[in-house]
Design an enzyme around this catalytic site. Structure first.
Site, short mmCIF file in Angstrom:
data_model
loop_
_atom_site.label_atom_id
_atom_site.label_comp_id
_atom_site.label_asym_id
_atom_site.label_seq_id
_atom_site.Cartn_x
_atom_site.Cartn_y
_atom_site.Cartn_z
N ASN A 9 0.87 -1.18 0.00
CA ASN A 9 0.00 0.00 0.00
C ASN A 9 0.91 1.22 0.00
O ASN A 9 1.41 1.64 1.04
CB ASN A 9 -0.90 -0.02 1.24
CG ASN A 9 -1.93 1.10 1.24
OD1 ASN A 9 -1.83 2.06 0.48
ND2 ASN A 9 -2.92 0.98 2.10
N ARG A 93 -2.74 -1.88 -3.46
CA ARG A 93 -3.81 -0.90 -3.43
C ARG A 93 -3.54 0.11 -4.55
O ARG A 93 -2.48 0.74 -4.59
CB ARG A 93 -3.85 -0.18 -2.10
CG ARG A 93 -4.91 0.93 -2.05
CD ARG A 93 -4.78 1.75 -0.80
NE ARG A 93 -5.74 2.85 -0.77
CZ ARG A 93 -5.47 4.09 -0.38
NH1 ARG A 93 -4.24 4.40 0.00
NH2 ARG A 93 -6.40 5.01 -0.37
N HIS A 181 -11.89 4.97 -1.05
CA HIS A 181 -11.89 4.19 0.20
C HIS A 181 -12.71 2.90 0.08
O HIS A 181 -13.16 2.35 1.07
CB HIS A 181 -12.42 5.03 1.38
CG HIS A 181 -11.54 6.17 1.75
ND1 HIS A 181 -12.04 7.41 2.07
CD2 HIS A 181 -10.19 6.28 1.85
CE1 HIS A 181 -11.04 8.25 2.36
NE2 HIS A 181 -9.91 7.57 2.22
N SER A 211 -6.72 10.76 7.84
CA SER A 211 -6.15 11.93 7.16
C SER A 211 -6.87 12.18 5.84
O SER A 211 -7.01 13.31 5.39
CB SER A 211 -4.65 11.74 6.93
OG SER A 211 -4.41 10.58 6.17
N ARG A 241 -6.68 18.31 2.81
CA ARG A 241 -7.51 18.50 1.62
C ARG A 241 -8.79 19.24 1.99
O ARG A 241 -9.37 19.03 3.06
CB ARG A 241 -7.84 17.14 0.98
CG ARG A 241 -6.68 16.55 0.21
CD ARG A 241 -7.00 15.14 -0.27
NE ARG A 241 -6.46 14.13 0.64
CZ ARG A 241 -6.74 12.83 0.56
NH1 ARG A 241 -7.58 12.39 -0.37
NH2 ARG A 241 -6.21 11.99 1.41
N GLU A 331 -11.77 5.24 14.64
CA GLU A 331 -11.52 4.15 15.58
C GLU A 331 -10.92 4.63 16.90
O GLU A 331 -11.09 3.97 17.93
CB GLU A 331 -10.56 3.13 14.95
CG GLU A 331 -11.12 2.41 13.73
CD GLU A 331 -10.06 1.62 12.99
OE1 GLU A 331 -9.04 1.23 13.62
OE2 GLU A 331 -10.23 1.41 11.77
N GLU A 379 -7.68 -2.73 5.23
CA GLU A 379 -7.60 -2.72 3.77
C GLU A 379 -6.61 -3.76 3.26
O GLU A 379 -6.84 -4.38 2.20
CB GLU A 379 -7.18 -1.33 3.30
CG GLU A 379 -8.22 -0.26 3.56
CD GLU A 379 -7.67 1.15 3.45
OE1 GLU A 379 -8.24 1.94 2.69
OE2 GLU A 379 -6.66 1.45 4.13
#
Length: 400
Positions: A9, A93, A181, A211, A241, A331, A379
């Site tokens: 990833n 990913r 996502h 993030s 962002r 989380e 993921e």
């Protein structure tokens, strides 16, 4: 030596990996780690399957100047430690699959060329996602590599959810709401089914808050709509962002302020969000610990935008049976969860403060009109599952 699957990833300033041993249809973690701070203050860490640190090393900025150097360092580490000898496939990913890819795919020359055309759609991520594929193709051209897309989970959207109010010709060319996502949402949807099958078949909003941040509306475990759109810049405010923005503001910056498109892009991706709002930090932990008014405003802004977006997605679903928090903030930040649910009071959600602080999975209090959950995402495990499945299909096809 047992067969294993490596998951990579890679981002613009970090690269993470997990190595899973294949045990029948199961996947057992063997190693995990990666490198953060690439180009600034790089730090490399490797842990075993239980999370114990096996190795850690810090570098001077010039030693690992970019993602490509980091990927070669990681490949060299696997070679030195013979950790790569059992690897039978690598799953990656890849943020953007564009209009072409709605499921994981075995990478070949044609696939790689197509994925390169999507770099402008995800400039922060796509190039970094593809570089490790190139490095491994040079070092191990025989090794199957599987691209798993963050956009794929959302590809079943109805046109009503995918469209912008722009000319149809642009939609036909691929200018549409892709969503991101997806690997996280796919994993969380599966875990919710394990925890509460009846809930998973209902109307669920999942909040992937890190993030990078977005929300997804699930109906019967499938994505119906999501807050990110054509790029990963849309929707919620994030660490750096901006999230949803009046397009007229972009025109103003270019036409009236004289900024170039690249300058505007840099500001929207790197200098906005929580960092821009607070002028202090992109990290929620820093903002919550600060007594500065700007920090408090940034947190309040973030929580309200999450609540507003969740309410909008409840409209898409025709109601709400459960709200799920996941990812780093979702989380690990009880105060952010508390504020978001408080802002969602109109929906009838009631949070148990004791459960919220205790770390349990189910957080709703008696009388809540919908369930509230915290479900850690994974993921990398989702990518490993897709890789194992596609590897099995490839092997079956070869033996047929």
């Amino acid at each position: 030596m047992s067969d294993s699957i490596l998951v990579v990833n890679a981002g613009s300033s970090s690269i993470k990996f997990k190595l899973f041993r294949i045990v029948g249809a199961d996947l057992v973690p063997l190693l995990s780690g990666g490198m953060n701070g690439i180009g600034a203050a790089p730090a490399f860490t490797v842990k075993d399957g239980s999370g114990a640190v096996l190795e850690t090393r810090r570098f001077a900025a010039g030693e690992i100047p970019d993602g490509l150097a980091a990927q070669h360092h990681l490949a060299d580490w696997f070679t030195r430690h013979r950790a790569g000898e059992s690897i039978v496939a690598v799953g990656h990913r890849v943020v953007h699959g564009g209009p072409d890819f709605s499921a994981p795919v075995l990478v070949d020359d044609a696939v790689l060329r197509t994925l390169e055309t999507f770099i402008p759609l995800a400039p922060l991520h796509q190039l970094g996602n593809l570089d490790p594929i190139r490095v491994l193709r040079l070092r191990r051209p025989d090794l199957p590599q599987i691209a798993c897309f963050d956009t794929a989970f959302h590809r079943g959207h109805p046109e009503l959810s995918d469209r912008f109010a722009l000319p149809r010709s642009l939609y036909d060319e691929g200018l549409r709401r892709y969503g991101f996502h997806g690997l996280s949402y796919e994993y969380v949807a599966g875990r919710l089914r394990d925890l509460s099958p009846e809930t998973a078949d209902g109307r669920v909003v999942v909040a992937h808050l890190g993030s990078g941040a977005s929300l997804c509306a699930l109906k019967e475990g499938r994505s119906e709509e999501t807050t990110m759109g054509f790029t990963a810049l849309d929707g919620l405010p994030m660490g750096t962002r901006c999230g949803a923005l009046d397009p007229g503001a972009v025109l103003h910056l270019i036409e009236q302020k004289g900024m170039t498109p690249s300058e505007v892009g840099h500001m929207l991706y790197h200098e906005s969000g929580l960092l821009g709002l607070s002028g202090l930090s992109s990290d929620v932990r820093t903002l919550l610990a600060s007594d500065r008014a700007e920090a408090g405003m940034a947190v309040a802004f973030f929580c309200r935008r999450v609540a507003q977006a969740a309410a909008a997605l409840a409209v898409t679903l025709g109601g709400l049976d459960a709200f799920v928090f996941t990812a780093g903030i979702g989380e690990n930040a009880p105060e952010i969860r508390r504020r978001i649910i408080a802002d969602l009071g109109l929906t009838g959600l009631i949070l148990s403060n004791d459960a919220n602080r205790s770390g349990v999975a189910r957080l709703d209090a008696a009388g809540s009109r919908a369930q509230i959950w915290v479900i850690p995402t994974d993921e990398e495990r989702m990518i490993a599952r897709h890789t194992l499945r596609l590897l099995g299909q490839t092997a079956a096809g070869s033996s047929a």
